[in-house]
Write an enzyme that holds these catalytic residues in place. Structure first.
Site, mmCIF file in Angstrom:
data_model
loop_
_atom_site.group_PDB
_atom_site.id
_atom_site.type_symbol
_atom_site.label_atom_id
_atom_site.label_comp_id
_atom_site.label_asym_id
_atom_site.label_seq_id
_atom_site.Cartn_x
_atom_site.Cartn_y
_atom_site.Cartn_z
ATOM 1 N N ALA A 1 0.892 -1.099 0.062
ATOM 2 C CA ALA A 1 -0.072 -0.077 0.250
ATOM 3 C C ALA A 1 0.922 1.434 -0.003
ATOM 4 O O ALA A 1 0.322 2.339 -0.250
ATOM 5 C CB ALA A 1 -0.963 0.075 1.221
ATOM 6 N N LYS A 2 2.202 1.244 0.193
ATOM 7 C CA LYS A 2 3.081 2.206 0.170
ATOM 8 C C LYS A 2 2.587 3.544 1.160
ATOM 9 O O LYS A 2 2.466 4.434 0.507
ATOM 10 C CB LYS A 2 3.520 2.454 -1.217
#
Lengths: 281, 281
Positions: A105-106
């Site tokens: 998901a960074k």
């Protein structure tokens, strides 16, 4: 076993002990195999994603060490895609309870806000691990770092053009990505729940990271569609003591074929990657 | 006017010409004013968020220059929260078509994947601008930078403890955040659609950023709950030529009161911030 009881590191370590290092990225959403068109037409996008995931997981679950799911491909389709993302993660927990699921998901915000992203990733979606941006520092990531049963993979040396623009900026003889690796190894890993993301496209970077972070598990994307060499990457990733890394491929596996044989071809590609890693092992 | 026809920079420039620099952050999700409890009970969380947003926007829309919405507070509540996020953004477009809406999503992935985040932010949610992480470099952000009618606010010097860990790392006499500002000003802003996020908690950093990026619009969070001083921040943010910045406050405005007067108190706080900025103007 409920999501809260799952321990990413127990699951990952078990897989590594079984020599399972392949991480398959279930990043659908840009294309679908032709046999799933009818599902899409009759039951909608979420159902098509679920069918896709079920077929890929059934064909690869005995080989892989982890699954990785990138949130962007599901969020692009709005709530319908995000519902499917949740169902897929929770279904993998049922189909293969021993396989950890990494949400790619960074994310990265101030601590107050990261607590909400942790609720999204671990609470709502049910992921076992997440990828995060280092830019805002250790203290901002406390809501992730404080969850010892979750994996927190910090972006270090990423794949793709342009990655070197800041990650390669030299400070005291070390590029930024080496500084990130050193800080994670020396200061962030108090709960033994940190990993580092280092792209396969740059084996030299993996070696530099291993010098300052010899024991931090690695998530290595960029083989397959992005062109990284598996043998070079795996050789660089070997730490002195033990092998603790996942080599991740997405498009090259899940889009290996768009015909009736898509799941079988995905299995072949997964096995081939598994064997390449063993060959170096 | 459809979302696709909206131009963030036209809207923002109009507001700046009207001396409207306050950006109110509609970051609900952790608390609700007591009058909204009955909505929550009878109609659910999404309806409560919508009521909250409608009341705050009705009370502040004539004063503000922009609204900012942090995705985390809605994603924490899963698809119900994300549906509400979409409805709120699109409702603001209807209620006040001239007010730009910034999605504070702090995304950043490889280009192939960022295209999907752009679809989420601009397509599904309908935002006019987004905040992004610089760590993966200019080329990775092409899907955002290529949309000239959207605002792309790049994280530069953030608020919160720990921000200096990497942002302050010195390279060629410049800390990383100054390098980020310079790269954005000199190379990333080809479509004149870049902004920089620089926290009010560090006016010195705002001055350093202004030295290398005199004409890049700023988004300045961190006043209010996070303690940044408005006058210092605004003084530092003034560029040589024109005033192009938003000063953003969230919790201090939307949670000014939990009683029946919550919207009125939000308006008072918004006006007070507006007047503080004018006083320096």
């Amino acid at each position: 076993m409920t999501v809260a009881q799952r321990d990413f590191w127990e699951l990952a370590n078990d897989k590594w002990r079984q020599n399972k290092f392949v991480c398959v990225g279930l990043d659908f959403g840009t294309q679908l195999p032709i046999p799933l068109y009818s599902v899409l037409q009759e039951q909608g996008l979420g159902a098509a994603f679920m069918h896709f995931a079920r077929a890929i997981v059934a064909a690869t679950g005995d080989v892989v060490g982890a699954y990785k799911i990138n949130s962007a491909f599901y969020e692009a389709h709005g709530t319908e895609g995000i519902s499917a993302l949740r169902r897929i993660i929770r279904s993998i927990h049922e189909w293969y309870p021993t396989i950890p699921v990494i949400l790619d998901a960074k994310r990265g915000d101030i601590a107050f806000t990261n607590e909400r992203y942790a609720q999204y990733a671990f609470g709502f979606l049910g992921a076992d691990a997440i990828t995060v941006h280092p830019y805002m520092g250790q203290e901002s990531l406390a809501p992730f770092l404080g969850r010892s049963n979750k994996g927190v993979f910090v972006l270090c040396r990423t794949t793709g053009d342009g990655a070197d623009e800041f990650q390669g900026a030299v400070n005291d003889d070390n590029p930024l990505y080496v500084r990130v690796a050193a800080r994670v190894a020396e200061h962030w890993n108090k709960n033994q729940n940190c990993g580092l993301v280092v792209g396969a496209t740059n084996p030299h970077a993996i070696r530099r990271v291993r010098e300052v972070a010899p024991d931090i598990p690695l998530l290595i994307p960029g083989v397959g569609a992005q062109g990284g060499d598996v043998l070079d990457a795996v050789s660089a990733a070997h730490s002195a003591t033990e092998r603790t890394f996942f080599v991740s491929a997405s498009r090259s596996i899940v889009f290996a074929s768009f015909m009736d044989d898509f799941a079988g071809r995905a299995r072949q590609r997964t096995l081939a990657l598994h064997e390449q890693i063993q060959a170096r092992g």
